[in-house]
Design a protein around this motif. Structure first.
Motif, PDB file in Angstrom:
ATOM      1  N   LEU A  96       3.763   5.860  -5.565  1.00 43.82           N
ATOM      2  CA  LEU A  96       3.507   6.011  -7.009  1.00 43.82           C
ATOM      3  C   LEU A  96       2.479   7.110  -7.268  1.00 43.82           C
ATOM      4  O   LEU A  96       2.620   7.890  -8.230  1.00 43.82           O
ATOM      5  CB  LEU A  96       3.026   4.688  -7.608  1.00 43.82           C
ATOM      6  CG  LEU A  96       4.076   3.610  -7.824  1.00 43.82           C
ATOM      7  CD1 LEU A  96       3.424   2.380  -8.460  1.00 43.82           C
ATOM      8  CD2 LEU A  96       5.216   4.102  -8.687  1.00 43.82           C
ATOM      9  N   PHE A  97       1.445   7.184  -6.431  1.00 43.20           N
ATOM     10  CA  PHE A  97       0.453   8.250  -6.546  1.00 43.20           C
ATOM     11  C   PHE A  97       1.118   9.614  -6.368  1.00 43.20           C
ATOM     12  O   PHE A  97       0.861  10.548  -7.129  1.00 43.20           O
ATOM     13  CB  PHE A  97      -0.658   8.043  -5.500  1.00 43.20           C
ATOM     14  CG  PHE A  97      -1.547   9.238  -5.325  1.00 43.20           C
ATOM     15  CD1 PHE A  97      -2.497   9.566  -6.281  1.00 43.20           C
ATOM     16  CD2 PHE A  97      -1.428  10.050  -4.194  1.00 43.20           C
ATOM     17  CE1 PHE A  97      -3.309  10.678  -6.120  1.00 43.20           C
ATOM     18  CE2 PHE A  97      -2.228  11.157  -4.029  1.00 43.20           C
ATOM     19  CZ  PHE A  97      -3.177  11.478  -4.998  1.00 43.20           C
ATOM     20  N   ALA A  98       2.000   9.716  -5.366  1.00 45.82           N
ATOM     21  CA  ALA A  98       2.701  10.978  -5.122  1.00 45.82           C
ATOM     22  C   ALA A  98       3.588  11.342  -6.312  1.00 45.82           C
ATOM     23  O   ALA A  98       3.682  12.516  -6.696  1.00 45.82           O
ATOM     24  CB  ALA A  98       3.533  10.874  -3.845  1.00 45.82           C
ATOM     25  N   LEU A  99       4.219  10.363  -6.894  1.00 44.58           N
ATOM     26  CA  LEU A  99       5.052  10.611  -8.071  1.00 44.58           C
ATOM     27  C   LEU A  99       4.207  11.090  -9.247  1.00 44.58           C
ATOM     28  O   LEU A  99       4.598  12.019  -9.977  1.00 44.58           O
ATOM     29  CB  LEU A  99       5.817   9.342  -8.441  1.00 44.58           C
ATOM     30  CG  LEU A  99       6.781   9.443  -9.624  1.00 44.58           C
ATOM     31  CD1 LEU A  99       7.877  10.457  -9.330  1.00 44.58           C
ATOM     32  CD2 LEU A  99       7.375   8.094  -9.932  1.00 44.58           C
ATOM     33  N   ALA A 121       0.837  -1.205   0.000  1.00 41.85           N
ATOM     34  CA  ALA A 121       0.000   0.000   0.000  1.00 41.85           C
ATOM     35  C   ALA A 121       0.869   1.251   0.000  1.00 41.85           C
ATOM     36  O   ALA A 121       0.582   2.220  -0.725  1.00 41.85           O
ATOM     37  CB  ALA A 121      -0.925  -0.018   1.214  1.00 41.85           C
ATOM     38  N   ASP A 122       1.958   1.249   0.776  1.00 47.70           N
ATOM     39  CA  ASP A 122       2.877   2.387   0.822  1.00 47.70           C
ATOM     40  C   ASP A 122       3.524   2.610  -0.541  1.00 47.70           C
ATOM     41  O   ASP A 122       3.685   3.747  -0.994  1.00 47.70           O
ATOM     42  CB  ASP A 122       3.938   2.144   1.894  1.00 47.70           C
ATOM     43  CG  ASP A 122       4.799   3.367   2.151  1.00 47.70           C
ATOM     44  OD1 ASP A 122       4.271   4.494   2.075  1.00 47.70           O
ATOM     45  OD2 ASP A 122       6.006   3.193   2.440  1.00 47.70           O
ATOM     46  N   PHE A 123       3.879   1.529  -1.201  1.00 48.68           N
ATOM     47  CA  PHE A 123       4.478   1.642  -2.535  1.00 48.68           C
ATOM     48  C   PHE A 123       3.515   2.328  -3.513  1.00 48.68           C
ATOM     49  O   PHE A 123       3.905   3.225  -4.261  1.00 48.68           O
ATOM     50  CB  PHE A 123       4.866   0.249  -3.044  1.00 48.68           C
ATOM     51  CG  PHE A 123       5.341   0.240  -4.466  1.00 48.68           C
ATOM     52  CD1 PHE A 123       6.607   0.701  -4.788  1.00 48.68           C
ATOM     53  CD2 PHE A 123       4.523  -0.236  -5.480  1.00 48.68           C
ATOM     54  CE1 PHE A 123       7.052   0.692  -6.098  1.00 48.68           C
ATOM     55  CE2 PHE A 123       4.961  -0.249  -6.788  1.00 48.68           C
ATOM     56  CZ  PHE A 123       6.223   0.218  -7.094  1.00 48.68           C
ATOM     57  N   VAL A 128       4.784  14.174   4.610  1.00 44.05           N
ATOM     58  CA  VAL A 128       4.017  12.992   4.200  1.00 44.05           C
ATOM     59  C   VAL A 128       4.837  12.083   3.282  1.00 44.05           C
ATOM     60  O   VAL A 128       4.982  10.879   3.543  1.00 44.05           O
ATOM     61  CB  VAL A 128       2.697  13.408   3.499  1.00 44.05           C
ATOM     62  CG1 VAL A 128       1.941  12.182   3.011  1.00 44.05           C
ATOM     63  CG2 VAL A 128       1.836  14.225   4.439  1.00 44.05           C
ATOM     64  N   PHE A 129       5.360  12.661   2.207  1.00 46.54           N
ATOM     65  CA  PHE A 129       5.994  11.825   1.189  1.00 46.54           C
ATOM     66  C   PHE A 129       7.378  11.312   1.599  1.00 46.54           C
ATOM     67  O   PHE A 129       7.704  10.151   1.337  1.00 46.54           O
ATOM     68  CB  PHE A 129       6.072  12.573  -0.143  1.00 46.54           C
ATOM     69  CG  PHE A 129       4.720  12.986  -0.663  1.00 46.54           C
ATOM     70  CD1 PHE A 129       3.638  12.124  -0.619  1.00 46.54           C
ATOM     71  CD2 PHE A 129       4.514  14.246  -1.185  1.00 46.54           C
ATOM     72  CE1 PHE A 129       2.404  12.493  -1.075  1.00 46.54           C
ATOM     73  CE2 PHE A 129       3.271  14.625  -1.660  1.00 46.54           C
ATOM     74  CZ  PHE A 129       2.209  13.756  -1.595  1.00 46.54           C
ATOM     75  N   GLN A 130       8.191  12.137   2.247  1.00 45.88           N
ATOM     76  CA  GLN A 130       9.496  11.654   2.704  1.00 45.88           C
ATOM     77  C   GLN A 130       9.379  10.531   3.737  1.00 45.88           C
ATOM     78  O   GLN A 130      10.077   9.524   3.613  1.00 45.88           O
ATOM     79  CB  GLN A 130      10.326  12.807   3.273  1.00 45.88           C
ATOM     80  CG  GLN A 130      11.010  13.631   2.217  1.00 45.88           C
ATOM     81  CD  GLN A 130      11.940  14.684   2.822  1.00 45.88           C
ATOM     82  OE1 GLN A 130      11.935  14.914   4.025  1.00 45.88           O
ATOM     83  NE2 GLN A 130      12.728  15.305   1.965  1.00 45.88           N
ATOM     84  N   PRO A 131       8.509  10.656   4.742  1.00 41.67           N
ATOM     85  CA  PRO A 131       8.356   9.522   5.677  1.00 41.67           C
ATOM     86  C   PRO A 131       7.830   8.256   4.987  1.00 41.67           C
ATOM     87  O   PRO A 131       8.234   7.144   5.350  1.00 41.67           O
ATOM     88  CB  PRO A 131       7.352  10.027   6.707  1.00 41.67           C
ATOM     89  CG  PRO A 131       7.486  11.502   6.673  1.00 41.67           C
ATOM     90  CD  PRO A 131       7.805  11.836   5.247  1.00 41.67           C
ATOM     91  N   ALA A 132       6.950   8.415   3.996  1.00 45.46           N
ATOM     92  CA  ALA A 132       6.428   7.240   3.281  1.00 45.46           C
ATOM     93  C   ALA A 132       7.558   6.527   2.542  1.00 45.46           C
ATOM     94  O   ALA A 132       7.627   5.287   2.537  1.00 45.46           O
ATOM     95  CB  ALA A 132       5.327   7.647   2.316  1.00 45.46           C
TER      96      ALA A 132
END
Length: 171
Positions: free
Chosen positions: A106-109, A100-102, A138-142
């Motif tokens: 991808l959504f963030a990218l 799910a994190d992956f 959000v994105f860096q910790p993910a």
């Protein structure tokens, strides 16, 4: 039917052929020896079809018992991993979270790509500004969680593999 079966099992001599000036036989020696053993088995059975049927049934029974033994050994191997059920269910849960994190990354990218594309095409920076506001929190910790999870999951797999090898050596 008998004459067809007997003619199919009749050993035939290999005829040498020439290939680039060198003499080559058509069948390898191991194949010829295997066929000769089969022929000896048929000869031992005699000309009676019942003897041949008995030999075939015995062979079938040996094959079935070998398959049953293989199946039992596979089941016993699976039974030993079922004892570790809580840790394997925890690992499955962690693996699902990492998947799910992956996809979140991808959504963030995709969001970043859309923001950059929108800025370069129209000069509107709203999408990119919203993404940049979430980058640090959000994105860096993910991304960090995904990296850590991949390392931990790989380490657990490596430990389990080595544990299985060590148990095999002890036996």
């Amino acid at each position: 039917a008998k004459s067809f079966a007997m003619s199919a099992l009749t050993p035939r001599p290999c005829r040498p052929t020439t290939l680039g000036g060198a003499s080559v036989t058509r069948a390898p020696q191991a194949w010829i020896e295997k066929r000769a053993r089969c022929w000896e088995t048929v000869c031992k059975a005699g000309s009676d079809e019942q003897d041949l049927d008995k030999l075939l049934q015995e062979d079938l029974r040996r094959l079935q018992s070998r398959r049953e033994q293989d199946l039992r050994s596979v089941r016993s191997d699976q039974g030993s991993t079922d004892a570790d059920e809580p840790s394997s269910s925890l690992k499955e849960l962690v693996d699902k979270a990492l998947i799910a994190d992956f996809f979140f990354i991808l959504f963030a990218l995709g969001w970043l790509g859309a923001g950059v594309g929108l800025k370069s095409a129209t000069g509107v920076t709203g999408l990119l500004d919203a993404w940049l506001a979430l980058w640090q929190w959000v994105f860096q910790p993910a991304i960090g969680v995904l990296m850590l999870g991949a390392l931990v999951s790989g380490g657990i797999g490596w430990l389990r593999e080595n544990e299985g090898k060590n148990e095999g050596k002890k036996r």
